[in-house]
Design a protein around this motif. Structure first.
Motif, mmCIF file in Angstrom:
data_model
loop_
_atom_site.group_PDB
_atom_site.id
_atom_site.type_symbol
_atom_site.label_atom_id
_atom_site.label_comp_id
_atom_site.label_asym_id
_atom_site.label_seq_id
_atom_site.Cartn_x
_atom_site.Cartn_y
_atom_site.Cartn_z
ATOM 1 N N HIS A 24 -11.183 38.747 8.281
ATOM 2 C CA HIS A 24 -12.605 38.566 8.571
ATOM 3 C C HIS A 24 -12.872 38.550 10.076
ATOM 4 O O HIS A 24 -11.979 38.285 10.882
ATOM 5 N N GLU A 25 -14.111 38.841 10.422
ATOM 6 C CA GLU A 25 -14.562 38.775 11.813
ATOM 7 C C GLU A 25 -15.145 37.378 12.034
ATOM 8 O O GLU A 25 -16.174 37.029 11.454
ATOM 9 N N VAL A 26 -14.489 36.574 12.864
ATOM 10 C CA VAL A 26 -14.799 35.145 12.934
ATOM 11 C C VAL A 26 -15.310 34.751 14.317
ATOM 12 O O VAL A 26 -14.756 35.157 15.334
ATOM 13 N N THR A 27 -16.360 33.932 14.306
ATOM 14 C CA THR A 27 -16.871 33.318 15.529
ATOM 15 C C THR A 27 -16.927 31.805 15.309
ATOM 16 O O THR A 27 -17.366 31.337 14.260
ATOM 17 N N VAL A 28 -16.467 31.041 16.307
ATOM 18 C CA VAL A 28 -16.496 29.572 16.252
ATOM 19 C C VAL A 28 -17.501 29.085 17.291
ATOM 20 O O VAL A 28 -17.493 29.526 18.438
ATOM 21 N N VAL A 29 -18.364 28.151 16.874
ATOM 22 C CA VAL A 29 -19.404 27.621 17.756
ATOM 23 C C VAL A 29 -19.192 26.122 17.943
ATOM 24 O O VAL A 29 -18.934 25.400 16.969
ATOM 25 N N ASP A 30 -19.315 25.646 19.189
ATOM 26 C CA ASP A 30 -19.158 24.216 19.439
ATOM 27 C C ASP A 30 -19.926 23.834 20.702
ATOM 28 O O ASP A 30 -20.005 24.619 21.655
ATOM 29 N N ARG A 31 -20.464 22.614 20.714
ATOM 30 C CA ARG A 31 -21.206 22.121 21.873
ATOM 31 C C ARG A 31 -20.297 21.753 23.032
ATOM 32 O O ARG A 31 -20.746 21.668 24.183
ATOM 33 N N GLN A 32 -19.021 21.516 22.749
ATOM 34 C CA GLN A 32 -18.082 21.120 23.790
ATOM 35 C C GLN A 32 -17.607 22.333 24.603
ATOM 36 O O GLN A 32 -17.849 23.482 24.235
ATOM 37 N N SER A 33 -16.906 22.053 25.700
ATOM 38 C CA SER A 33 -16.443 23.122 26.585
ATOM 39 C C SER A 33 -15.129 23.751 26.135
ATOM 40 O O SER A 33 -14.655 24.712 26.739
ATOM 41 N N GLY A 34 -14.510 23.191 25.083
ATOM 42 C CA GLY A 34 -13.253 23.718 24.574
ATOM 43 C C GLY A 34 -12.954 23.109 23.221
ATOM 44 O O GLY A 34 -13.709 22.270 22.710
ATOM 45 N N PRO A 35 -11.822 23.513 22.602
ATOM 46 C CA PRO A 35 -11.492 22.983 21.283
ATOM 47 C C PRO A 35 -10.933 21.564 21.338
ATOM 48 O O PRO A 35 -10.398 21.126 22.360
ATOM 49 N N ALA A 36 -11.080 20.846 20.242
ATOM 50 C CA ALA A 36 -10.440 19.526 20.045
ATOM 51 C C ALA A 36 -10.825 18.504 21.106
ATOM 52 O O ALA A 36 -9.990 17.751 21.592
ATOM 53 N N LEU A 37 -12.094 18.447 21.449
ATOM 54 C CA LEU A 37 -12.531 17.504 22.470
ATOM 55 C C LEU A 37 -13.283 16.306 21.898
ATOM 56 O O LEU A 37 -13.798 15.485 22.661
ATOM 57 N N GLU A 38 -13.322 16.192 20.571
ATOM 58 C CA GLU A 38 -13.951 15.015 19.978
ATOM 59 C C GLU A 38 -12.929 14.297 19.093
ATOM 60 O O GLU A 38 -11.940 13.776 19.585
ATOM 61 N N THR A 39 -13.090 14.278 17.796
ATOM 62 C CA THR A 39 -12.211 13.480 16.932
ATOM 63 C C THR A 39 -10.758 13.946 16.960
ATOM 64 O O THR A 39 -9.843 13.154 16.760
ATOM 65 N N SER A 40 -10.527 15.222 17.215
ATOM 66 C CA SER A 40 -9.159 15.742 17.254
ATOM 67 C C SER A 40 -8.451 15.456 18.580
ATOM 68 O O SER A 40 -7.275 15.777 18.729
ATOM 69 N N PHE A 41 -9.151 14.859 19.510
ATOM 70 C CA PHE A 41 -8.628 14.720 20.873
ATOM 71 C C PHE A 41 -7.485 13.716 20.968
ATOM 72 O O PHE A 41 -6.446 13.999 21.570
ATOM 73 N N GLY A 42 -7.666 12.525 20.406
ATOM 74 C CA GLY A 42 -6.690 11.461 20.661
ATOM 75 C C GLY A 42 -6.275 10.695 19.420
ATOM 76 O O GLY A 42 -6.105 9.475 19.485
ATOM 77 N N ASN A 43 -6.104 11.402 18.299
ATOM 78 C CA ASN A 43 -5.740 10.676 17.071
ATOM 79 C C ASN A 43 -4.292 10.200 17.127
ATOM 80 O O ASN A 43 -3.577 10.451 18.087
#
Length: 417
Positions: A24-43
């Motif tokens: 598939h042709e995939v696009t990811v959208v996020d308000r942050q400046s990069g990946p894993a900058l919220e809940t995935s950041f420091g688990n």
């Protein structure tokens, strides 16, 4: 198909990877400046299928009272007039029965076990590295009562064929040599040798880089304002960069998923449960954990991540509050310095909190909605890192019209109807 994934945490990025692998042709959208900058950041860093259990279970309401009264207690409730909070708590309490616990556990273990297998296959396929270790986890008991209370957990492990070891203090030290420095502080442990550890943020960043090379487009610094519908389908996503359209859409927004879905008439019982962590630089490798030690008394996970120790815990029910509270840091520091006093320098630790997207019954929500081109992958709670690869793989199969390797029919939102 053109597919738009909302959210670039570990759940969104793994979904994007497997969707791209499916062609598939995939696009990811996020308000942050990069990946894993919220809940995935420091688990806490655990990939723990063996600990894939609902929070709602027999005896939990009574335990919760005890936890609330403890000095370094693992549970904090900040009551407020919030219908969503009240509804979620009541639904969780209704799931605190043996029958519902058994059903919910049976829904969680297969996706967790499958996810670990998918992670292993992915690691072998693309050589991704993320301070990973496959040395199991050790649940450490400070009292005989805790150790005696493992009978029920062991029966569940036997039921699902999860390897385990019940260890005396010497066995615990054999698995985690640094515990030899504090051998009078515990009476035994339950070790799950099949569990793994690793830095979720590092994994997500490197998988995003790999996905980008495979053609996945990432649109960061893009705020999602709402989802537009037309004729029973999703027509597009309104963002700070304009309307984005696709053939299919994946909502992987964690705790913010219900906020985005509510205007569509879709109600999912996902509520943010705040967790905290500290990341401590290792000062004495011989005094640090080898893998993960779960401090059962304080419900704190202490994990070795390369040259750092990640210490994670606390369940704070306070809505979308992201304030860093010193009392929660004190609990984490107490646990790690009590068990690994020589391991790291807590004065140099970084302090973090994140919002775990919890369902009241425990299992995540993965699959279709009443809109035929909108799919969900959310509500993973404390197990997003554990279940990420499996969730991404089965979702890609569902969207592609393929039969997933495991039955996920009871994970979609229809179970709340």
């Amino acid at each position: 198909m053109r597919i738009l994934v909302l959210g670039s945490g570990v759940i969104g990025v793994t979904a994007a990877h497997y969707l791209a692998e499916a062609g598939h042709e995939v696009t990811v959208v996020d308000r942050q400046s990069g990946p894993a900058l919220e809940t995935s950041f420091g688990n806490a860093g655990e990939v723990s299928p063996g600990y894939s259990s609902p929070w709602a279970g027999p005896g939990v309401p009574i335990k919760a009272i005890k936890w609330l009264l403890m000095h370094f207690g693992p549970l904090v409730i900040r009551p407020k007039v919030d219908p969503a909070m009240i509804s979620w708590v009541l639904k969780m309490l209704r799931n605190c029965t043996e029958a519902r616990y058994a059903v919910n556990k049976a829904r969680m273990v297969p996706i967790a076990e499958y996810s670990r297998d998918c992670l292993k296959a992915l690691r072998a396929e693309i050589g991704i590295q993320y301070d990973d270790r496959a040395q199991g986890t050790l649940q450490l008991f400070r009292t005989q009562k805790q150790l005696d209370g493992t009978a029920g957990d062991i029966e569940v492990l036997k039921q699902f064929g999860v390897p385990y070891e019940v260890l005396d203090p010497a066995g615990c030290i054999g698995a985690e040599p640094a515990l030899g420095n504090v051998k009078g502080k515990f009476v035994g442990g339950l070790r799950l040798p099949g569990d793994e550890t690793g830095d979720c943020k590092m994994f997500t960043e490197r998988l995003a880089e790999h996905a980008a090379k495979r053609g996945v487009r990432f649109r960061f610094n893009t705020t999602i304002k709402g989802i537009a519908t037309e004729g029973g389908r999703i027509a597009g996503v309104d963002t700070s960069e304009g309307l984005l359209t696709a053939d299919a859409y994946v909502c992987a927004l964690g705790s913010y998923s219900p906020i985005m879905l509510k205007p569509l008439g879709l109600s999912i019982p996902v509520f943010p449960i705040k967790g905290y962590s500290i990341t401590v630089p290792i000062s004495d490798a011989a005094g640090a954990p080898e893998s993960t030690v779960m401090d059962e008394t304080y419900k704190v996970a202490i994990t070795r991540l390369g040259d750092r120790i990640r210490v994670g815990g606390t369940a704070e029910i306070s809505g979308y509050d992201l304030a860093l509270r010193p009392a929660r840091r004190a609990t984490l520091e107490h646990s790690v310095t009590d068990l690994f006093p020589r391991g790291g320098d807590v004065s140099k630790a970084s302090f973090w909190c994140g919002l775990r997207p919890m369902t009241p019954d425990g299992p995540p929500i993965i699959g279709k909605t009443r809109f035929d081109n909108l799919f969900l992958s959310t509500g993973h709670g404390t197990l997003g890192w554990t279940m990420a690869c499996g969730s991404g793989r089965v979702l890609a199969d569902v969207i592609s019209g393929k039969k997933p390797d495991i039955d996920v029919s009871e994970l979609n939102m229809s179970r709340y109807a």
